[in-house]
Design an enzyme around this catalytic site. Structure first.
Site, PDB file in Angstrom:
ATOM      1  CB  SER A  81      -1.064   0.112   1.096  1.00  0.00           C
ATOM      2  OG  SER A  81      -1.926   1.135   1.375  1.00  0.00           O
ATOM      3  CG  ASP A 117      -3.558   4.058  -0.742  1.00  0.00           C
ATOM      4  OD1 ASP A 117      -3.974   4.018  -2.094  1.00  0.00           O
ATOM      5  OD2 ASP A 117      -3.980   3.381  -0.070  1.00  0.00           O
ATOM      6  CG  ASP A 175      -2.962  -0.776  -2.340  1.00  0.00           C
ATOM      7  OD1 ASP A 175      -3.456   0.378  -1.625  1.00  0.00           O
ATOM      8  OD2 ASP A 175      -3.796  -1.596  -1.490  1.00  0.00           O
ATOM      9  CG  ASP A 217      -6.504   0.484  -1.171  1.00  0.00           C
ATOM     10  OD1 ASP A 217      -6.374   1.428  -0.809  1.00  0.00           O
ATOM     11  OD2 ASP A 217      -7.076  -0.592   0.027  1.00  0.00           O
TER      12      ASP A 217
END
Length: 472
Positions: free
Chosen positions: A104, A252, A254, A256
């Protein structure tokens, strides 16, 4: 024999470890084998799906994980580069358990794994992750072979499949942007997966996209891909002003989570976005003939009071729950909620298998903005009602004593609950509430305060912080 202790870096919700000191190919292979045995086999799954982000170690680690599952008889669908919500889409659409290789927003030296059951149902400490850790540790220690002795298990097959276009089409089917007025949108992908998904999902729409840091680079050469930290929004804020844009979006690593900046370059509270999207989802349900009182919206304990207020104003039911995606998803499924939001900018949708997707939330905001002529700041003002402190961390050695001091400080008629940490709220005088939560991994207390006005916010925040930090 591998000396790695998996419990050092497998946390409550996912895996986050240093590469290669903690997480390397052999560990990923062991976790893949454990995932197949603990999650896929008991669920009766016919295979698993695996995706990864742009970090340099992600391709090797994801293939090692896939090999561990394949050796245990499971077919593996490799979808390659994807956002975390792209992996959730694959898990839901293919009805397969899934694993996403990403750390992440963590720095470049980290990688990790987010796992889910078929239909994007969460895997956390209480829903399989503890068992996965135990089995994988046994494999790493050599106490258990990857394929049990005497087994005639045939290895599974591995296929590669690109689902990016399908993911984009699915999201566009949930939110219709085609009727929007033309918008200029600056998007800061932070060299993360937003640079991969945004051009595909938002293509051929009435949007002029101004890209910032769309090159996929897991070393994060421009800034950390963590928009929760104000310094990581500065380039986006400057670009919105420079280009005269209608709105700015930051994803961010990743992709999500999505953060919003208005046309003045000012950040918009994720709680305000939660309230805005909630109002739209309630309206959509009512338009389809559902009674408003039968519509549920889930929010966590540190969301702004504006969220339940907006939900109530639209005739629906607000359901409050603990911080964390496993709690949000479980509560949404329990009450049949159409939408859930967290103040950390995670947004969850019933129509997306109760999973979180920053891209879908962004599309809701873009649609709301494009359906009317007012600027973004005016659009969100209705939902951004109260000043708030944001999360303030304090290192505290004696947590119970600190909480007792705060309880002794609170007015006698203050509301009190312990759903997630300690929450106190005013009954008389100007409105305020506060929540104090303990970190699971460090001697930290996390304080959030919201109030009717800045003076009340400042007073409550400073008095409570003094009590928390007393003697520290």
């Amino acid at each position: 024999m591998n000396e790695t202790r998996l419990s050092d870096f497998i946390k409550a919700y996912d895996v986050r470890g240093l590469v290669p000191e903690q997480l390397d190919a052999s560990v990923a292979r062991a976790i893949g084998a454990a995932f197949a045995r603990v999650v896929a086999a008991p669920d009766g799954a016919r295979g698993i799906v695996v995706g990864h982000d742009m970090r340099p170690s992600s391709p090797e680690l994801s293939r090692a994980f896939a090999e561990g599952a394949r050796a245990n008889g499971f077919d593996v669908t490799l979808i390659g580069l994807c956002s975390t919500d792209g992996l959730y889409y694959a898990s839901g659409a293919l009805d397969l358990p899934g694993a996403m290789f990403t750390a992440s927003h963590n720095p470049a030296q980290y990688n990790g794994i987010k796992m889910c059951r078929s239909g994007a149902r969460p895997v956390g400490q209480d829903t399989g992750l503890a068992e996965i850790t135990a089995v994988a540790q046994a494999i790493c220690d050599g106490a258990e072979p990857e394929v049990p002795d005497g087994s005639t298990l045939e290895p599974g097959a591995v296929v590669e499949r690109d689902l990016l276009a399908d993911y984009g089409a699915f999201l566009r089917g949930l939110v219709d942007l085609s009727g929007s007025r033309p918008l200029k949108v600056v998007v800061d992908a932070g060299n993360g997966m937003g640079g991969h998904t945004v051009p595909s999902v938002l293509a051929d729409l009435p949007l002029e996209i101004v890209p910032l840091y769309f090159d996929l680079d897991g070393t994060f050469p421009n800034h950390e891909a963590n928009p929760l930290e104000p310094e990581n929004l500065r380039d986006l804020q400057a670009a919105v002003l420079e280009h005269g844009a209608d709105i700015g979006l930051a994803f961010d690593g990743d992709a999500d989570r999505c953060f919003v900046v208005d046309e003045r370059g000012l950040p918009v509270s994720p709680s305000a976005i939660t309230a805005l999207v909630a109002a739209r989802e309630i309206g959509k349900e009512v338009a389809q003939g559902v009674a408003a009182q039968d519509v549920a919206i889930v929010h966590n304990v540190i969301s702004s009071r504006a969220v339940p207020e907006v939900v109530a104003e639209h005739g629906a039911r607000a359901v409050r729950t603990r911080v964390g995606h496993s709690f949000i998803k479980a509560e949404m499924a329990r009450v049949g909620a159409v939408f859930g939001g967290e103040h950390s900018a995670h947004y969850y949708f019933r129509d997306f298998w109760f999973a979180d997707t920053g891209m879908l939330a962004a599309m809701h905001v873009l649609t709301a903005l494009g359906e009317q002529d007012a600027p973004c700041s005016q659009l969100v003002a209705e939902y951004d009602r109260y000043p708030a402190s944001g999360e303030i961390n304090s290192r505290v050695e004696d947590v119970p004593a600190a909480l007792e001091r705060v309880l002794a400080w609170a007015p006698q008629d203050a509301t009190t609950d312990h759903l997630d940490g300690l929450t106190l709220g005013s009954v008389t005088g100007p409105m305020w509430w506060l929540n104090i939560r303990k970190s699971n991994t460090e001697p930290l207390l996390r304080l959030n305060v919201e109030a009717q006005d800045v003076d009340t916010l400042t007073r409550v925040r400073d008095e409570v912080l003094g009590l928390i930090r007393q003697g520290s």
